[in-house]
Each structure stands twice: as C-alpha cells, then as structure tokens.
Design a protein around this motif. Structure first.
Motif, PDB file in Angstrom:
ATOM      1  N   ALA A 167       1.186  -1.439  -0.131  1.00  0.00           N
ATOM      2  CA  ALA A 167       0.187  -0.049  -0.057  1.00  0.00           C
ATOM      3  C   ALA A 167       1.116   1.271  -0.180  1.00  0.00           C
ATOM      4  CB  ALA A 167      -1.170  -0.380   1.381  1.00  0.00           C
ATOM      5  N   ASP A 168       0.064   2.436   0.282  1.00  0.00           N
ATOM      6  CA  ASP A 168       1.447   3.749   0.257  1.00  0.00           C
ATOM      7  C   ASP A 168       0.611   4.153   1.758  1.00  0.00           C
ATOM      8  OD1 ASP A 168       3.701   5.792   0.136  1.00  0.00           O
ATOM      9  OD2 ASP A 168       3.082   5.093  -1.257  1.00  0.00           O
ATOM     10  N   LEU A 169       0.705   5.407   1.822  1.00  0.00           N
ATOM     11  CA  LEU A 169       0.157   6.480   2.395  1.00  0.00           C
ATOM     12  C   LEU A 169      -0.649   6.836   1.842  1.00  0.00           C
ATOM     13  CD1 LEU A 169       2.885   8.356   4.050  1.00  0.00           C
ATOM     14  CD2 LEU A 169       1.248   6.898   5.541  1.00  0.00           C
ATOM     15  N   VAL A 170      -2.300   7.557   2.311  1.00  0.00           N
ATOM     16  CA  VAL A 170      -3.524   7.984   1.851  1.00  0.00           C
ATOM     17  C   VAL A 170      -3.563   9.213   0.973  1.00  0.00           C
ATOM     18  CG1 VAL A 170      -5.049   9.080   3.717  1.00  0.00           C
ATOM     19  CG2 VAL A 170      -5.739   8.055   2.176  1.00  0.00           C
ATOM     20  N   ILE A 171      -4.487   8.698  -0.303  1.00  0.00           N
ATOM     21  CA  ILE A 171      -4.390   9.769  -1.200  1.00  0.00           C
ATOM     22  C   ILE A 171      -6.134  10.665  -0.995  1.00  0.00           C
ATOM     23  CG2 ILE A 171      -4.529  11.210  -3.603  1.00  0.00           C
ATOM     24  CD1 ILE A 171      -2.067   9.241  -3.831  1.00  0.00           C
ATOM     25  N   VAL A 215      -2.919  11.153  12.597  1.00  0.00           N
ATOM     26  CA  VAL A 215      -2.391   9.941  11.361  1.00  0.00           C
ATOM     27  C   VAL A 215      -1.716  10.789  10.232  1.00  0.00           C
ATOM     28  CG1 VAL A 215      -3.827   8.551  12.563  1.00  0.00           C
ATOM     29  CG2 VAL A 215      -4.564   9.637  10.405  1.00  0.00           C
ATOM     30  N   TRP A 216      -0.660  10.065   9.918  1.00  0.00           N
ATOM     31  CA  TRP A 216      -0.152  10.609   8.854  1.00  0.00           C
ATOM     32  C   TRP A 216      -0.540  10.413   7.061  1.00  0.00           C
ATOM     33  CZ3 TRP A 216       3.391  14.132   9.307  1.00  0.00           C
ATOM     34  CH2 TRP A 216       4.391  14.407  10.087  1.00  0.00           C
ATOM     35  N   ILE A 217      -0.890  11.524   6.129  1.00  0.00           N
ATOM     36  CA  ILE A 217      -1.590  11.423   5.125  1.00  0.00           C
ATOM     37  C   ILE A 217      -0.708  11.334   3.953  1.00  0.00           C
ATOM     38  CG2 ILE A 217      -3.685  11.910   5.676  1.00  0.00           C
ATOM     39  CD1 ILE A 217      -3.144  14.428   4.677  1.00  0.00           C
ATOM     40  N   GLY A 218      -0.601  11.009   2.693  1.00  0.00           N
ATOM     41  CA  GLY A 218       0.208  11.104   2.345  1.00  0.00           C
ATOM     42  C   GLY A 218       0.180  12.158   0.822  1.00  0.00           C
ATOM     43  N   LEU A 219       0.063  13.453   1.882  1.00  0.00           N
ATOM     44  CA  LEU A 219       0.904  14.491   1.505  1.00  0.00           C
ATOM     45  C   LEU A 219       2.277  15.454   1.825  1.00  0.00           C
ATOM     46  CD1 LEU A 219      -0.515  16.272  -0.441  1.00  0.00           C
ATOM     47  CD2 LEU A 219      -1.484  17.479   1.059  1.00  0.00           C
ATOM     48  N   SER A 220       2.470  15.690   0.969  1.00  0.00           N
ATOM     49  CA  SER A 220       3.970  16.695   1.811  1.00  0.00           C
ATOM     50  C   SER A 220       4.953  17.712   0.518  1.00  0.00           C
ATOM     51  CB  SER A 220       5.440  16.038   2.015  1.00  0.00           C
ATOM     52  OG  SER A 220       6.093  15.044   1.362  1.00  0.00           O
ATOM     53  N   ASP A 221       5.730  18.534   1.070  1.00  0.00           N
ATOM     54  CA  ASP A 221       6.171  20.067  -0.066  1.00  0.00           C
ATOM     55  C   ASP A 221       7.871  19.438   0.124  1.00  0.00           C
ATOM     56  OD1 ASP A 221       6.314  20.707   2.541  1.00  0.00           O
ATOM     57  OD2 ASP A 221       6.462  22.456   1.548  1.00  0.00           O
ATOM     58  N   LYS A 234       2.497  17.496  -2.423  1.00  0.00           N
ATOM     59  CA  LYS A 234       2.741  17.070  -3.187  1.00  0.00           C
ATOM     60  C   LYS A 234       2.324  14.807  -3.004  1.00  0.00           C
ATOM     61  CE  LYS A 234       5.012  18.564  -8.034  1.00  0.00           C
ATOM     62  NZ  LYS A 234       5.915  17.982  -8.686  1.00  0.00           N
ATOM     63  N   TRP A 235       1.370  14.524  -3.333  1.00  0.00           N
ATOM     64  CA  TRP A 235       1.138  13.558  -2.967  1.00  0.00           C
ATOM     65  C   TRP A 235       1.956  12.621  -3.406  1.00  0.00           C
ATOM     66  CZ3 TRP A 235      -3.246  13.376   0.288  1.00  0.00           C
ATOM     67  CH2 TRP A 235      -3.792  14.050   0.098  1.00  0.00           C
ATOM     68  N   VAL A 236       2.020  11.074  -2.564  1.00  0.00           N
ATOM     69  CA  VAL A 236       2.436  10.120  -2.933  1.00  0.00           C
ATOM     70  C   VAL A 236       2.724   9.803  -4.410  1.00  0.00           C
ATOM     71  CG1 VAL A 236       2.735   9.201  -0.236  1.00  0.00           C
ATOM     72  CG2 VAL A 236       0.760   8.701  -1.443  1.00  0.00           C
ATOM     73  N   ASP A 237       1.670  10.128  -4.611  1.00  0.00           N
ATOM     74  CA  ASP A 237       2.282   9.490  -6.775  1.00  0.00           C
ATOM     75  C   ASP A 237       2.526  10.306  -7.604  1.00  0.00           C
ATOM     76  OD1 ASP A 237      -0.011  11.055  -7.100  1.00  0.00           O
ATOM     77  OD2 ASP A 237      -1.516   9.762  -7.399  1.00  0.00           O
ATOM     78  N   ASN A 238       2.827  11.477  -6.588  1.00  0.00           N
ATOM     79  CA  ASN A 238       3.357  12.496  -7.538  1.00  0.00           C
ATOM     80  C   ASN A 238       2.404  13.679  -8.124  1.00  0.00           C
ATOM     81  OD1 ASN A 238       6.096  13.850  -7.635  1.00  0.00           O
ATOM     82  ND2 ASN A 238       6.102  13.328  -9.448  1.00  0.00           N
ATOM     83  N   SER A 239       1.307  13.647  -8.102  1.00  0.00           N
ATOM     84  CA  SER A 239       0.347  14.554  -8.115  1.00  0.00           C
ATOM     85  C   SER A 239       0.230  15.212  -7.428  1.00  0.00           C
ATOM     86  CB  SER A 239      -1.083  13.449  -8.475  1.00  0.00           C
ATOM     87  OG  SER A 239      -1.680  13.657  -7.231  1.00  0.00           O
ATOM     88  N   LYS A 255       6.647  11.823  15.369  1.00  0.00           N
ATOM     89  CA  LYS A 255       5.740  10.021  15.548  1.00  0.00           C
ATOM     90  C   LYS A 255       4.500   9.833  16.071  1.00  0.00           C
ATOM     91  CE  LYS A 255      10.664   9.125  15.361  1.00  0.00           C
ATOM     92  NZ  LYS A 255      11.490   8.141  14.246  1.00  0.00           N
ATOM     93  N   LYS A 256       3.988   9.183  14.519  1.00  0.00           N
ATOM     94  CA  LYS A 256       2.461   9.468  15.004  1.00  0.00           C
ATOM     95  C   LYS A 256       2.557   8.360  13.465  1.00  0.00           C
ATOM     96  CE  LYS A 256       2.368  13.589  13.713  1.00  0.00           C
ATOM     97  NZ  LYS A 256       1.230  13.913  14.781  1.00  0.00           N
ATOM     98  N   LYS A 257       1.013   7.345  13.533  1.00  0.00           N
ATOM     99  CA  LYS A 257       0.701   6.966  12.450  1.00  0.00           C
ATOM    100  C   LYS A 257       0.030   6.830  11.487  1.00  0.00           C
ATOM    101  CE  LYS A 257      -1.439   3.279  16.458  1.00  0.00           C
ATOM    102  NZ  LYS A 257      -1.915   2.969  16.887  1.00  0.00           N
ATOM    103  N   GLY A 258       0.324   6.061  10.650  1.00  0.00           N
ATOM    104  CA  GLY A 258      -0.290   6.760   9.674  1.00  0.00           C
ATOM    105  C   GLY A 258      -1.250   5.759   8.524  1.00  0.00           C
ATOM    106  N   ILE A 259      -1.627   6.155   7.938  1.00  0.00           N
ATOM    107  CA  ILE A 259      -3.089   5.407   7.401  1.00  0.00           C
ATOM    108  C   ILE A 259      -3.045   5.307   6.059  1.00  0.00           C
ATOM    109  CG2 ILE A 259      -4.314   7.938   6.771  1.00  0.00           C
ATOM    110  CD1 ILE A 259      -7.055   5.603   7.165  1.00  0.00           C
ATOM    111  N   CYS A 260      -3.135   4.183   5.994  1.00  0.00           N
ATOM    112  CA  CYS A 260      -1.614   3.748   4.797  1.00  0.00           C
ATOM    113  C   CYS A 260      -3.517   3.134   3.573  1.00  0.00           C
ATOM    114  CB  CYS A 260      -1.777   2.052   4.971  1.00  0.00           C
ATOM    115  SG  CYS A 260      -0.150   2.532   5.746  1.00  0.00           S
TER     116      CYS A 260
END
Length: 234
Positions: free
Chosen positions: A140-144, A162-168, A176-181, A227-232
């Motif tokens: 899986a990957d962090l949620v988009i 929780v972590w989501i799949g977004l960062s700069d 950007k999301w983890v899928d680079n969008s 440190k925190k949990k992530g949602i996949c």
C-alpha cells in the motif's frame, strides 16, 4: 182370417218388438260403459300427465334455483379471489420496495466493506517517511485524499492524529501526493499550512468535538520527524 190367427200374429209381433227393445237396451248400456271406461282412462292419463308435468316443472325450478345459487357462489368466489389478488399485488409491491431498499443498503455496505478493505492504520508510531515505508511493505502507500467524500470517510475512521500521503519535501510550498500528483483541494485547519519550524509533512488532525474542527477542516503541516501512525491505502 179368423180371430185366433189374428191374435197369434199380434202376440208374435209383440214378442219380437219386446225382444228388439231389450236387444237395443243392452247395446246402449254397453256403449255407455265403454264411454265411461274411456273417459276414466283419459282422466287417469291426464292425472298422470299433470303429475309428471308438475314433477318436471318442480325439478326444473329446483335445478334453476340450484344453478342460480351456484352462479352466486361462483361470483362470490371470483370477487374473493379478486380481492385476494389485489391484496397480494399490494403486498408484492411493498415487498419489492423493501427488497430494493435492502438491496440498496446491501450495496452501500458492500461498498463500505470494499473501502474499508482498502484502508488500514499502522500499528506503530513512526516518522512520515517510515510510516510510508510501513505501508509500502504491505502493498500500500500513505492515503491520497482528493475528494470531499473521501475526506469525510477517512475522518470517520480515525480517532487520533495520523499521517496522510501529502508533503512539500521536494519543493517548499508545492504540496504533492505520494503518487507525485499536485494537491488540488485541501481540507486545512484554520491558519494552516503555516510551515512553522520547517513543517513539510501533513497530518490529519483529530479534534472531533473541539470548536472550529470539522471533517473538512482537519489538515495540519508538521515536522516530518514527528512520530505518529499513518493511514495506508491499497
């Protein structure tokens, strides 16, 4: 001709006349008897005919009455069946509506089960990058989150930050999301993102019940090392 001869002739004629009258009387009596017997037979026959006619008419009357009763019973049966048919059709429509409603709920539940099977929360507190690796190790990957509906759904699953799949992390200010969008729609807390202390990774901030929080206003930028949990999402 002497008197004796004349007397004999008159006497003989008288006897013949009496004999003829007697014969005629006997013949008339016989005819009367025959007529009487005939009339009696005719009366008997008429009586028999009248009795038979009465029996026939009575039988036909009873048959007609029985037929009418049968027709009335048949009509009552038809009306009863028609009422039962109407009731059954009404019940059928109600059951069909209930079935459609239940089927709709079933599809909704299946959709939720399918959605739930796509998401899971990590069991360990990790940094953003380590949480992402945790998801990737499990296919899986962090949620988009790119729709309001999905944001509401993900918010309903969590009870902590929780972590989501977004960062700069690559380009400051370009999320950007983890899928680079590239991010098109955000669901930020008021005043976020503010990049305080180099905050490049995004969390879904669980503050349900607190003033100003809502499922559509829950994102916050924090340091990626927290440190925190992530949602996949699979």
């Amino acid at each position: 001709m002497d008197l004796e001869t004349i007397y004999e002739n008159v006497k003989r004629r008288g006897i013949e006349s009496t004999t003829g009258s007697q014969t005629q009387t006997h013949g008339g009596s016989r005819c009367l008897v025959l007529i009487t017997v005939g009339l009696g037979l005719i009366c008997v026959l008429l009586l028999v005919f009248i009795i038979l006619l009465h029996i026939t008419i009575t039988a036909e009357r009873d048959l007609i009455k029985s037929y009418k009763n049968t027709v009335e019973e048949f009509n009552q049966t038809i009306n009863s069946l028609q009422d039962n048919y109407t009731d059954l059709m009404t019940e059928k429509h109600q059951l069909q509506n209930n079935f459609n409603s239940l089927n709709k709920k079933k599809l909704e539940l299946e959709s939720k089960v399918t959605s739930l099977s796509r998401f899971f929360i990590s069991t360990e507190l990790k940094s953003w990058s380590d949480s992402r690796q945790y998801c990737r190790d499990r296919g899986a990957d962090l949620v988009i989150i790119n729709t309001e509906e999905k944001q509401r759904f993900i918010s309903s699953l969590v009870s902590e930050r929780v972590w989501i799949g977004l960062s700069d992390t690559e380009n400051e200010g370009i999320m950007k999301w983890v899928d680079n969008s590239t991010l098109k729609q955000g669901f930020w807390l008021k005043g976020e993102p503010n990049n305080t202390n180099n905050e490049d990774c995004i969390e879904l901030n669980y503050n349900r019940g607190k003033p100003g929080w809502s499922p559509l206003n829950s994102w916050n930028d924090v340091a990626c090392s927290e440190k925190k949990k992530g949602i996949c999402e699979k």
